[in-house]
Design an enzyme around this catalytic site. Structure first.
Site: not given
Length: 574
Positions: A53, A115-116, A165, A482
């Site tokens: 993502e 969940f999630q 959802k 760097m």
């Protein structure tokens, strides 16, 4: 109003169509599967399946930077949403228009540690321009219209839209009502500069003896490069760009004196330090420009133009602040200058240009390439030659980013795609992919390092799936360049965790994904290898170029000094 009714997922898709969205970048998961099903059943909005993502946000970001359109991201709840955080912050710091559609657990489970479940609005609040939490599916079209308006207007930025959802339930149908206009009572970005401030600005500009125009990313965002160039030429003023503003005026324009700041040109930093008037356009005086703010350009009258009033006098006091959209304010300034009875002191201006030319003649970007090892500067010069300066260049963050900024003169706006504010490793490849989707017939090149490229290297798989024939030019110095440079200069050469001791064979890795890999070890091989890569138009090419690991980026400001206190090369101060 349409006579057909739609479920929540279909309302999202219909709204995206109304908003002329061509691509949406994302990764599926449980909370958004209904929306993925709705995307599957239409052909107008194409979903690009990334492998992480974070890469979705960077692809959307690169697409937005190259086109000026809003980039759109879709992620599932929980880890899918939190994986977007770095990309959201990257867009926020650089004022990039983006809308992130995030799934969420059903509304009746929010707060139960389902969940999630993650509070993505809470997580992202410090790094978004605004957020929306959908609590009624019928409001989806209006919410998305507002999200796109906020993301793209004023000072652009990312907007998160949370979609529980149950808001996407395919069994519940609603009318599709898309607003004809979008107005927000508490959000009205100022567009026109105050006439009194415009008059003050013009007087200061025309009476200046040592004027410098300092332009930033706002010029790119507002699509005002032509207006800027006209202003520069009408005044015959020297102009410098920030890292984010490169391409705002052509890098080969005779009035362009180079990038300013930490790794800016000697002539740009010296001109700023000695200016009596600085016209700052769409720039925010960040720390990579100012160095020690207490020593910043003490003799200059600062005219600061920005659409975001909170950016004016935030770090450096503006003597003449002008709040407004650059597209409008530049027209106001140009009209007032053209009509003003005041005349520029051309004699003083000629003296000023002679001084700037004397600094330019010191050739602060010169370097020695007599050894056996390839200098990274030579790679960028060879790349410029092979592309005639016409490619879109994306970068990650580090030495390679600075070398690209210094040695590839950007002739056009939106040609330079880099993470300036957040400094995000892993940005370059997915950003270049977003550019390639936007302009499939243009050359999109990711200039990267052996550290940065590994942050999102899994997107080589996405490139194969969608035939994204980007070019990857890796300046491989077997280290975090760097970091190592700072360790050389500040920490007595103690290279703590900056060397990469177990790099993969990047050629074989690229080939394992079905792409072309080319290894370059010597200077004689460099230009032919780059030319060969550019001749391949139907495949991604990974150029793994072994460069001198001891090379530093110069010039470089001296910490806590004034803007023009600089190291020109190892052991040599300006």
């Amino acid at each position: 109003m349409s006579t057909k009714q739609y479920n929540g997922s279909e309302l999202v898709v219909q709204a995206l169509k109304e908003l002329k969205v061509k691509y949406i970048f994302g990764y599926p998961g449980g909370s958004v599967l209904d929306l993925y099903d709705a995307l599957f059943q239409q052909d107008d909005v194409e979903h690009i399946l990334v492998r992480h993502e974070q890469a979705a946000t960077h692809m959307a970001d690169g697409y937005a930077r190259a086109t000026g359109d809003v980039g759109v991201v879709l992620a599932t709840s929980g880890p899918g949403a939190t994986n977007c955080i770095t990309g959201i912050a990257t867009a926020y710091m650089d004022s990039i228009p983006m809308v992130v559609l995030s799934g969420q657990v059903p509304t009746n489970l929010i707060g139960d540690d389902a969940f999630q479940e993650t509070d993505i609005i809470g997580c992202s609040r410090p790094i978004v321009k605004h957020s929306f939490n959908c609590r009624s599916a019928k409001d989806i079209p209006t919410i998305l219209a507002k999200a796109f308006y906020i993301a793209s207007s004023g000072r652009p930025g990312p907007v998160v839209v949370e979609l529980p959802k149950d808001m996407l339930n395919p069994a519940l149908k609603f009318d599709f009502e898309f607003p004809s206009t979008t107005e927000l009572r508490t959000y009205n970005p100022n567009t026109k500069g105050h006439s009194k401030q415009i008059r003050k600005a013009v007087t200061a500009i025309l009476e200046a003896k040592k004027l410098v125009i300092y332009s930033g990313g706002g010029i790119i965002i507002s699509n005002t490069s032509e207006q800027l160039t006209r202003l520069v030429e009408s005044l015959n003023a020297p102009i410098t760009n920030t890292l984010m503003g490169l391409g705002g005026i052509s890098g080969v324009h005779p009035n362009f004196i180079g990038m300013l700041g930490m790794h800016g040109s000697l002539e740009a930093n010296k001109a700023m330090a000695n200016a009596d008037v600085i016209l700052a356009l769409g720039a925010r005086f960040d720390d990579r420009v100012t160095n020690n703010v207490k020593k910043f350009c003490p003799n200059a009258t600062i005219v600061h133009v920005d659409v975001d009033p909170t950016s004016i006098s935030k770090t450096i006091k503006a003597h003449i602040p002008v709040v407004g959209c650059l597209a409008t304010v530049l027209e106001q300034l140009q009209t007032a200058i053209d009509k003003s009875p005041l005349n520029i002191d051309r004699s003083a201006q000629e003296d000023w240009w002679r001084q700037i030319i004397s600094w330019r003649e010191q050739k602060c970007l010169s370097y020695s390439n007599d050894g056996e090892k390839i200098k990274p500067q030579a790679v960028i010069e060879a790349l410029y030659k092979a592309t005639n300066g016409d490619a879109y260049i994306s970068s990650d963050v580090g030495q390679h980013q600075m070398f690209a900024a210094q040695y590839y003169p950007f002739k056009n706006p939106r040609q330079w795609i880099n993470s300036g504010g957040l400094g995000t490793m892993g940005f370059g490849l997915p950003a270049a992919m977003g550019v390639k989707l936007a302009f499939p017939d243009k050359e999109s090149i990711c200039v990267t390092g052996d550290g940065s490229i590994q942050m999102n290297i899994q997107e080589l798989s996405t490139c194969m799936q969608y035939n994204l024939a980007v070019k990857i030019v890796s300046l491989n110095n077997r280290s975090l360049g760097m970091v190592r440079q700072w360790q050389d200069m500040v920490y007595g050469g103690r290279h703590s965790s900056s060397y990469m001791d177990s790099l993969p064979d990047f050629v074989k890795l690229a080939e394992s994904y079905g792409h072309v890999g080319i290894k370059v070890n010597t200077l004689d091989e460099l230009q032919p290898a780059i030319d060969k890569a550019m001749a391949i138009t139907d495949k991604l090419v990974f150029l793994d170029i072994c460069v001198d690991e001891k090379e530093h980026v110069y010039p470089m400001q001296i910490k806590l000094g004034s803007i023009d206190e600089m190291w020109l090369r190892k052991g040599v101060k300006a």
